[in-house]
Write a protein that holds these residues in place. Sequence first.
Motif, PDB file in Angstrom:
ATOM      1  N   PRO B 187       0.854  -1.203   0.000  1.00 42.94           N
ATOM      2  CA  PRO B 187       0.000   0.000   0.000  1.00 42.94           C
ATOM      3  C   PRO B 187       0.885   1.246   0.000  1.00 42.94           C
ATOM      4  O   PRO B 187       2.006   1.215   0.503  1.00 42.94           O
ATOM      5  N   LYS B 188       0.348   2.317  -0.555  1.00 39.19           N
ATOM      6  CA  LYS B 188       1.138   3.545  -0.737  1.00 39.19           C
ATOM      7  C   LYS B 188       1.680   4.087   0.582  1.00 39.19           C
ATOM      8  O   LYS B 188       2.823   4.538   0.664  1.00 39.19           O
ATOM      9  N   ASP B 189       0.850   4.030   1.640  1.00 40.67           N
ATOM     10  CA  ASP B 189       1.307   4.586   2.917  1.00 40.67           C
ATOM     11  C   ASP B 189       2.448   3.749   3.516  1.00 40.67           C
ATOM     12  O   ASP B 189       3.357   4.293   4.151  1.00 40.67           O
ATOM     13  N   GLU B 190       2.418   2.448   3.271  1.00 39.15           N
ATOM     14  CA  GLU B 190       3.519   1.612   3.771  1.00 39.15           C
ATOM     15  C   GLU B 190       4.800   1.887   2.981  1.00 39.15           C
ATOM     16  O   GLU B 190       5.905   1.863   3.519  1.00 39.15           O
ATOM     17  N   MET B 191       4.623   2.130   1.678  1.00 38.68           N
ATOM     18  CA  MET B 191       5.783   2.476   0.861  1.00 38.68           C
ATOM     19  C   MET B 191       6.426   3.773   1.381  1.00 38.68           C
ATOM     20  O   MET B 191       7.642   3.863   1.540  1.00 38.68           O
ATOM     21  N   GLU B 192       5.597   4.739   1.691  1.00 41.90           N
ATOM     22  CA  GLU B 192       6.124   6.014   2.185  1.00 41.90           C
ATOM     23  C   GLU B 192       6.812   5.833   3.539  1.00 41.90           C
ATOM     24  O   GLU B 192       7.849   6.447   3.813  1.00 41.90           O
ATOM     25  N   ALA B 193       6.235   4.954   4.375  1.00 44.64           N
ATOM     26  CA  ALA B 193       6.851   4.693   5.682  1.00 44.64           C
ATOM     27  C   ALA B 193       8.252   4.102   5.507  1.00 44.64           C
ATOM     28  O   ALA B 193       9.192   4.453   6.239  1.00 44.64           O
TER      29      ALA B 193
END
Lengths: 168, 201
Positions: B187-193
Amino acid sequence: MKGQVLGFRFQVLGMAVLALVVGASAQDISFGDVPAKKAHVVLLSDGVDVAAGKAQVVELRFRVEPGFHINSHAPKDPLLIATALKLDTGHGVDVQGVDYPKGSAFQLGQGKDAQMLDVYQGEFRVRVRMIADAGNSTMTGMLRYQACDDAACFPPKNLVVKVAVTGK
Amino acid sequence: MRRIGVLAAMVVLVGLLVWAGVYNLRQRRAAMQKAQSQVVLVKDGATPPVGGISAASSTELQGKAAPAFTLVDLEGKKVSLADFKGKPVVVNFWATWCGPCKLEMPWFEEFSGKYKAQGLVVLGVDQDEDTPKNVVSEAARKVGVDYTILLPNKTIAKDYALGDYLPETFYLNKDGVVVGHSLGAPPKDEMEAEIKKAMGI
């Protein structure tokens, strides 16, 4: 005495079979969760009966592994690998053409980033137009496909197709 | 007496086979537990990408220096990982035939702009085989990425112990150490994390 020897041999044979079954079972337990590099599509058709010498259509049934999809023969993105069945002509089977089923819509991703794909899932059937000689023949070829789930893709693969054809 | 000997041999044989199976099972479970103890990002509800042995291998890079490489970009220029020493780097393996890869690549593009001031570098390493360079270039253009796309050599997949699937991504901190790894498109938010972790923020 002869009967005793025979009985003993049967006992040994039985034990050997038991050993193989138990041993194989034990090995199966150990490798059960090792997915390794496996095929994601299987050929369900193993043989067809046809009228010899006549043009006709036979369906070859394939199944995509649950949880996966493969691109249809006409994916929306030309860069995706289309499913394609290439059959050999000869050896008593004259393949005149192949017709693919329509794919189903599959949404990859969610929201504004979502992309719609055209895929095969579960069982799908490819129609083969062919003429077979009388007697036993083998239809051979290759199904090229590329499998994905909704988070990852596996490289393109080739599935060997081998179907017994009986012309009557 | 002979019967007893044969039966004993058979019992020993069965015992050995069962022991071998149980031993292998324990080894596999230990390997799987080791793999699961590492960070592996998989999209919510998605089937986790399979290939446990390979996954465990590439995850073993976690906490270690990323394997060095020198590859050629789409303009034919040589690009080395060492060129980006002191900067956080995302090394993303992708291919033109991989839908989830092309789903996540615009996110890398977005984050490379968002964290440009922090020096974030994104490198997309193509994994196509026998695909003309212009096709790879066109695919990257269509996806809308402007970061560096590199063409593979014969060793990089082995060096990074890639699995039999794409995408696969490694997140390196400014010291070149692998601090994050994802199999499949997260998911995009996990990628950003993961990117933030690589940047140390």
